[in-house]
Design an enzyme around this catalytic site. Structure first.
Site, PDB file in Angstrom:
ATOM      1  N   ASN A  11       0.868  -1.182   0.000  1.00 59.70           N
ATOM      2  CA  ASN A  11       0.000   0.000   0.000  1.00 59.70           C
ATOM      3  C   ASN A  11       0.900   1.226   0.000  1.00 59.70           C
ATOM      4  OD1 ASN A  11      -1.866   1.990   0.384  1.00 59.70           O
ATOM      5  ND2 ASN A  11      -2.335   1.469   2.506  1.00 59.70           N
ATOM      6  N   LYS A  13       0.010   4.227  -0.423  1.00 60.53           N
ATOM      7  CA  LYS A  13      -0.698   5.418   0.062  1.00 60.53           C
ATOM      8  C   LYS A  13      -0.451   6.583  -0.903  1.00 60.53           C
ATOM      9  CE  LYS A  13       0.023   3.547   4.636  1.00 60.53           C
ATOM     10  NZ  LYS A  13      -0.119   3.745   6.059  1.00 60.53           N
ATOM     11  N   HIS A  97      -9.588   1.011   4.229  1.00 55.84           N
ATOM     12  CA  HIS A  97      -8.354   1.247   4.988  1.00 55.84           C
ATOM     13  C   HIS A  97      -8.661   2.212   6.135  1.00 55.84           C
ATOM     14  CE1 HIS A  97      -4.337   2.540   6.075  1.00 55.84           C
ATOM     15  NE2 HIS A  97      -3.913   1.420   5.509  1.00 55.84           N
ATOM     16  N   GLU A  99      -7.133   4.664   7.264  1.00 62.32           N
ATOM     17  CA  GLU A  99      -6.915   6.082   6.962  1.00 62.32           C
ATOM     18  C   GLU A  99      -8.104   6.654   6.199  1.00 62.32           C
ATOM     19  OE1 GLU A  99      -3.091   5.626   5.154  1.00 62.32           O
ATOM     20  OE2 GLU A  99      -2.249   5.061   7.097  1.00 62.32           O
ATOM     21  N   GLU A 169      -5.803  -5.076  10.411  1.00 58.63           N
ATOM     22  CA  GLU A 169      -4.803  -4.030  10.639  1.00 58.63           C
ATOM     23  C   GLU A 169      -5.144  -3.268  11.918  1.00 58.63           C
ATOM     24  OE1 GLU A 169      -2.621  -2.891   6.832  1.00 58.63           O
ATOM     25  OE2 GLU A 169      -4.368  -1.607   6.952  1.00 58.63           O
ATOM     26  N   GLY A 175       1.994   2.238  10.714  1.00 61.50           N
ATOM     27  CA  GLY A 175       2.940   3.344  10.573  1.00 61.50           C
ATOM     28  C   GLY A 175       3.573   3.785  11.878  1.00 61.50           C
ATOM     29  N   SER A 214       3.034  -2.164  10.492  1.00 61.43           N
ATOM     30  CA  SER A 214       4.481  -2.124  10.747  1.00 61.43           C
ATOM     31  C   SER A 214       5.182  -3.448  10.446  1.00 61.43           C
ATOM     32  CB  SER A 214       4.758  -1.658  12.184  1.00 61.43           C
ATOM     33  OG  SER A 214       4.282  -0.339  12.360  1.00 61.43           O
TER      34      SER A 214
HETATM   35  C1  PEP Z   1      -0.994   0.124   5.929  1.00 64.74           C
HETATM   36  O1  PEP Z   1      -1.017   1.286   5.589  1.00 64.74           O
HETATM   37  O2  PEP Z   1      -1.877  -0.638   5.551  1.00 64.74           O
HETATM   38  C2  PEP Z   1       0.103  -0.338   6.779  1.00 64.74           C
HETATM   39  C3  PEP Z   1       0.033  -1.532   7.288  1.00 64.74           C
HETATM   40  O3  PEP Z   1       1.139   0.558   6.985  1.00 64.74           O
HETATM   41  P1  PEP Z   1       2.536   0.246   7.732  1.00 64.74           P
HETATM   42  O4  PEP Z   1       3.077  -1.048   7.167  1.00 64.74           O
HETATM   43  O5  PEP Z   1       3.408   1.423   7.405  1.00 64.74           O
HETATM   44  O6  PEP Z   1       2.241   0.107   9.182  1.00 64.74           O
END
Ligand code: PEP
Length: 253
Positions: A11, A13, A97, A99, A169, A175, A214
């Protein structure tokens, strides 16, 4: 038990211009053919979709979008529909997601329309669910997951449930560098699988459920080795070809 093929999804973003997407592919694609038994999906911003589709045409890499509208066309300024994505050669779409839920008011009601629409169009929906840190501390993780999974998949036919990919998630892990422990990830993903099982036992065994939050090359093998985890949705680490390759390799072993 059905053999669930692992899947890792990048992803990106709101990152990478077309030039940067090309640079990533120059570094990523030479090794992508060696990855073994794993589906790889890269989800760039809309503006780089065509570039990435063209660069991956001969490669074992599929391309996904990061959102779509549930209508095919109409007065929805700033939105993009399934037929538009299909025309470009896009094969998957991230939906829900955190976000988008947090910053753009993406609702379970909208997702209940988007997920079946993506399936009907032949796109693989990667549906994201997960709890906030406060919800986890208040022991509300299962309630939140139940609400999201039941609502977002409510209009999906039982026969198509296994075609959805679900990404668990935990929002506090996205992040932040704070990864869920293997026990936390396995428990939550096992619970999501059981929720799918409330609809259909066969679909629960077949549906692929990813972990996201992460994931990086240092923790991927341990997380991806857990019995219910079928792959990873990767944000930050997926912006670097070498790091995303290492995660995909861990999924394919
Ligand atoms: C995500 O945006 O779906 C995500 C898991 O980000 P990160 O790996 O940076 O935590």
């Amino acid at each position: 038990m059905p053999d669930r093929r692992p899947l890792v999804a990048a992803n990106w973003k709101m990152n990478k211009t077309n030039a940067e997407a090309r640079e990533f592919m120059d570094a990523f694609l030479p090794a992508a053919g060696e990855l073994g038994d794993v589906d790889v999906v890269v989800c760039p911003p809309y503006t780089a979709l065509q570039t990435v589709v063209e660069r991956t045409r001969e490669a074992p890499v599929r391309v996904g979008a990061q959102n779509m509208h549930e209508e095919d066309a109409g007065a929805f300024t700033g939105e993009v529909s399934a037929p538009m994505l299909l025309e470009l050669g896009v094969e998957a779409v991230i939906l829900g997601h955190s976000e988008r839920r947090q910053h753009f008011a993406e609702s379970d009601a909208a997702l209940a329309r988007k997920v079946p629409r993506a399936l009907a169009a032949g796109l693989v929906p990667i549906l994201c669910v997960g709890e906030t840190e406060d919800e986890r501390e208040a022991e509300e993780t299962e309630r939140k997951l139940r609400q999201q999974v039941q609502a977002d998949l409510a209009a999906v036919d039982v026969g198509q449930l296994a075609d959805v990919v679900i990404a668990y998630e935990p929002i506090w892990a996205i992040g932040t560098g704070k990864t869920a422990t293997p026990d936390q990830a396995q428990a939550a993903i096992g619970f999501v699988r059981a929720l799918v099982g409330d609809r259909d036992a066969g679909a629960a065994q077949a549906v692929r459920i990813l972990y996201g939050g992460s994931v990086d090359p240092s923790n991927a093998a341990e997380l991806l080795g857990l019995p219910d985890i079928d792959g990873a949705l990767v944000g930050g680490a997926s912006l670097h070809a070498d790091r995303f390759l290492a995660i995909a390799a861990a999924a394919g072993t």
